[in-house]
Design a protein around this motif. Sequence first.
Motif, PDB file in Angstrom:
ATOM      1  N   LEU A  54       0.824  -1.206   0.000  1.00  0.00           N
ATOM      2  CA  LEU A  54       0.000   0.000   0.000  1.00  0.00           C
ATOM      3  C   LEU A  54       0.861   1.261   0.000  1.00  0.00           C
ATOM      4  N   LEU A  55       1.915   1.258   0.814  1.00  0.00           N
ATOM      5  CA  LEU A  55       2.816   2.424   0.826  1.00  0.00           C
ATOM      6  C   LEU A  55       3.467   2.618  -0.534  1.00  0.00           C
ATOM      7  N   PHE A  56       3.888   1.515  -1.147  1.00  0.00           N
ATOM      8  CA  PHE A  56       4.519   1.606  -2.459  1.00  0.00           C
ATOM      9  C   PHE A  56       3.544   2.156  -3.495  1.00  0.00           C
ATOM     10  N   LEU A  57       2.324   1.642  -3.512  1.00  0.00           N
ATOM     11  CA  LEU A  57       1.342   2.100  -4.496  1.00  0.00           C
ATOM     12  C   LEU A  57       0.990   3.571  -4.269  1.00  0.00           C
ATOM     13  N   PHE A  58       0.931   3.983  -3.016  1.00  0.00           N
ATOM     14  CA  PHE A  58       0.631   5.394  -2.723  1.00  0.00           C
ATOM     15  C   PHE A  58       1.749   6.294  -3.242  1.00  0.00           C
ATOM     16  N   ARG A  59       2.995   5.939  -2.962  1.00  0.00           N
ATOM     17  CA  ARG A  59       4.117   6.735  -3.440  1.00  0.00           C
ATOM     18  C   ARG A  59       4.169   6.754  -4.965  1.00  0.00           C
ATOM     19  N   LEU A  60       3.856   5.623  -5.563  1.00  0.00           N
ATOM     20  CA  LEU A  60       3.876   5.528  -7.015  1.00  0.00           C
ATOM     21  C   LEU A  60       2.799   6.411  -7.625  1.00  0.00           C
ATOM     22  N   ALA A  61       1.625   6.448  -6.992  1.00  0.00           N
ATOM     23  CA  ALA A  61       0.537   7.285  -7.501  1.00  0.00           C
ATOM     24  C   ALA A  61       0.909   8.759  -7.451  1.00  0.00           C
ATOM     25  N   LEU A  63       4.215   9.955  -7.469  1.00  0.00           N
ATOM     26  CA  LEU A  63       5.397  10.229  -8.295  1.00  0.00           C
ATOM     27  C   LEU A  63       5.167   9.975  -9.773  1.00  0.00           C
ATOM     28  N   ALA A  64       4.455   8.913 -10.087  1.00  0.00           N
ATOM     29  CA  ALA A  64       4.291   8.534 -11.504  1.00  0.00           C
ATOM     30  C   ALA A  64       2.954   7.837 -11.691  1.00  0.00           C
ATOM     31  N   PRO A  65       1.876   8.606 -11.821  1.00  0.00           N
ATOM     32  CA  PRO A  65       0.541   8.005 -11.952  1.00  0.00           C
ATOM     33  C   PRO A  65       0.408   7.083 -13.157  1.00  0.00           C
ATOM     34  N   ARG A  66       1.249   7.281 -14.177  1.00  0.00           N
ATOM     35  CA  ARG A  66       1.128   6.459 -15.389  1.00  0.00           C
ATOM     36  C   ARG A  66       2.024   5.223 -15.366  1.00  0.00           C
ATOM     37  N   HIS A  67       2.707   5.008 -14.267  1.00  0.00           N
ATOM     38  CA  HIS A  67       3.593   3.843 -14.161  1.00  0.00           C
ATOM     39  C   HIS A  67       2.790   2.551 -14.256  1.00  0.00           C
ATOM     40  N   ARG A  68       3.256   1.624 -15.053  1.00  0.00           N
ATOM     41  CA  ARG A  68       2.598   0.334 -15.212  1.00  0.00           C
ATOM     42  C   ARG A  68       3.352  -0.715 -14.400  1.00  0.00           C
ATOM     43  N   LEU A  69       2.631  -1.359 -13.524  1.00  0.00           N
ATOM     44  CA  LEU A  69       3.257  -2.370 -12.666  1.00  0.00           C
ATOM     45  C   LEU A  69       3.785  -3.530 -13.503  1.00  0.00           C
ATOM     46  N   ARG A  70       4.910  -4.062 -13.086  1.00  0.00           N
ATOM     47  CA  ARG A  70       5.562  -5.119 -13.855  1.00  0.00           C
ATOM     48  C   ARG A  70       4.811  -6.446 -13.793  1.00  0.00           C
ATOM     49  N   ILE A  71       3.948  -6.619 -12.820  1.00  0.00           N
ATOM     50  CA  ILE A  71       3.190  -7.867 -12.795  1.00  0.00           C
ATOM     51  C   ILE A  71       2.187  -7.915 -13.942  1.00  0.00           C
ATOM     52  N   GLY A  72       1.997  -6.787 -14.632  1.00  0.00           N
ATOM     53  CA  GLY A  72       1.116  -6.796 -15.793  1.00  0.00           C
ATOM     54  C   GLY A  72       1.579  -7.778 -16.855  1.00  0.00           C
ATOM     55  N   GLY A 466      16.396  -5.090 -25.490  1.00  0.00           N
ATOM     56  CA  GLY A 466      15.142  -5.784 -25.335  1.00  0.00           C
ATOM     57  C   GLY A 466      14.253  -5.248 -24.244  1.00  0.00           C
ATOM     58  N   ALA A 467      14.735  -4.313 -23.438  1.00  0.00           N
ATOM     59  CA  ALA A 467      13.901  -3.785 -22.376  1.00  0.00           C
ATOM     60  C   ALA A 467      12.877  -2.850 -22.961  1.00  0.00           C
ATOM     61  N   GLN A 468      11.751  -2.709 -22.254  1.00  0.00           N
ATOM     62  CA  GLN A 468      10.685  -1.851 -22.721  1.00  0.00           C
ATOM     63  C   GLN A 468      10.395  -0.800 -21.679  1.00  0.00           C
ATOM     64  N   VAL A 469      10.193   0.411 -22.129  1.00  0.00           N
ATOM     65  CA  VAL A 469       9.873   1.502 -21.222  1.00  0.00           C
ATOM     66  C   VAL A 469       8.731   2.296 -21.832  1.00  0.00           C
ATOM     67  N   ARG A 470       7.771   2.601 -21.030  1.00  0.00           N
ATOM     68  CA  ARG A 470       6.670   3.429 -21.488  1.00  0.00           C
ATOM     69  C   ARG A 470       6.794   4.795 -20.833  1.00  0.00           C
ATOM     70  N   THR A 471       6.124   5.762 -21.378  1.00  0.00           N
ATOM     71  CA  THR A 471       6.194   7.112 -20.834  1.00  0.00           C
ATOM     72  C   THR A 471       5.786   7.085 -19.366  1.00  0.00           C
ATOM     73  N   GLY A 472       6.608   7.697 -18.559  1.00  0.00           N
ATOM     74  CA  GLY A 472       6.299   7.778 -17.141  1.00  0.00           C
ATOM     75  C   GLY A 472       6.936   6.679 -16.311  1.00  0.00           C
ATOM     76  N   ARG A 473       7.609   5.688 -16.946  1.00  0.00           N
ATOM     77  CA  ARG A 473       8.187   4.599 -16.169  1.00  0.00           C
ATOM     78  C   ARG A 473       9.608   4.914 -15.724  1.00  0.00           C
ATOM     79  N   GLY A 474      10.436   5.353 -16.620  1.00  0.00           N
ATOM     80  CA  GLY A 474      11.785   5.711 -16.227  1.00  0.00           C
ATOM     81  C   GLY A 474      12.595   4.511 -15.808  1.00  0.00           C
ATOM     82  N   ALA A 475      13.640   4.784 -15.028  1.00  0.00           N
ATOM     83  CA  ALA A 475      14.582   3.744 -14.598  1.00  0.00           C
ATOM     84  C   ALA A 475      14.144   3.129 -13.300  1.00  0.00           C
ATOM     85  N   ALA A 476      12.913   2.657 -13.263  1.00  0.00           N
ATOM     86  CA  ALA A 476      12.395   2.076 -12.025  1.00  0.00           C
ATOM     87  C   ALA A 476      13.062   0.760 -11.744  1.00  0.00           C
TER      88      ALA A 476
END
Length: 476
Positions: A54-61, A63-72, A466-476
């Motif tokens: 929950l803390l991680f998701l809150f901070r992510l929201a 800092l980067a609302p468009r970040h896509r979680l890697r479990i996707g 081969g790595a993929q990055v979408r806008t808003g993800r950065g060097a997470a």
Amino acid sequence: MRGGAGSDAAAIGRVHDRLALALAVLVPLTALPMASNRSVWWLVWTTLLAGLALLFLFRLAVLAPRHRLRIGAHRAAFALVLLLPLWAYVQSLPVADHVPAAMIRMAAGLADAAGPAISVQPDAAMAGILRFMGYVILIALVIEVASRRDRVLRVAQIVYAGVCLQAIWSLVALTMLGDVAPWGPKTAYPGSATGTFVNRNSLATFLGFGCVLGLGILSERARRAASRPSGRAPWFARLSPVDLLVIAGLCFLFLGLVATQSRLGLTASLAGCLATAGLMRWQAGASPLRVGIELSALALVAVGAVLMLSAGGGVADRFLFAGAEADDRGAIYAQTLRMIALRPWTGFGMDAFAAAFEAFRAPPLLAPVTYDLAHNSYLTLWVEFGVVFGTIPMVALALAGGALWRRMRSGDGFPGLAMAALGALVIAALHSLGDFSLEIPANVYLLMTVLGLGLGRLSRRSGQPGAQVRTGRGAA
């Protein structure tokens, strides 16, 4: 203009670093309170993991609302896995009147347990669901932070150090402190290393996972060293102090494995290590024939070392005199199969094996003890959930194995840790055939961590192909 994508990426990276450190410290700690094989402890760890998420998701929201979680990238596997706690919840609801009677037949000894729910112990299912969700949250968080090689290696090394400390403590407690347990006089498995576990077989699985993790760390560090100018030097010249510590840890883990006197634990762990080593040699360019010869020689050396260390007793003696235990296990399996045949589709409910088994218990199982597990994780799952839903964990782990195989052969993952995770799956699959180590929370937490690290994928800013990055993800 200040800030921007670069500063956001750096902030996300710091959040990932802190989360990774918390997970790396937490996982070895789960082994300390009797391998967390008590409901109070797995509830504590689930609460902590849920809080971290929950803390991680809150901070992510923020800092980067468009970040896509890697479990996707693994959403199908996660959706499949979540069917299991959902079915456990349905089993605990008052729905028995709406289920055909032939699907929820009761043994004569369970007549008093018949109720409005499918489960014969619906209250136990609630705690089991929370325990299971802790495992899911953990692997999801590990996959999320496994996006940079330095971070992944740091997590792996901290966890590995914790497993090695467990091996060292188990040896010290057995040989120097009079075979003690941290919580008081030792009442089970005298003369065998149990560490902070109660059961020697479960400790053996924990140490086996540590062995393959150590091999994965060495492989991953070697890959990093090979990319530097000194990478062409002989392999022994490239060994750093950290590498030597990892190798020393492997020695303690092997000694701890032998000291457990666990036949299946030792066999499964050696098989997992050989599988990991074989994959590493194959990835390095060795032919299958050469890999087979090398693994055969290594297996002979390992067997010889076990025989010398046990000195005609211990685990070697247990391999020779296994008849009585085999008879009891055979009786447990036969009576467990009768349970599955009675309710193949609905099962008896999550964590309800012990209550259900008493209705089927018959000679020669006359000892005044409680059989709360089938000593075969596959059979336990089918008893509790039915054949269809009980097979979900095996299917999910098979899917994880396929994903790990792809990570091992791709340029955007961590091949060394992917191979270690495949070795861990070998250990888990083999040991589950004859014991319940994968029903001990500390072992599952460690397995989920190793799998999550192996499934990790490099972010684009690591500079790997081969790595993929979408806008808003950065060097997470």
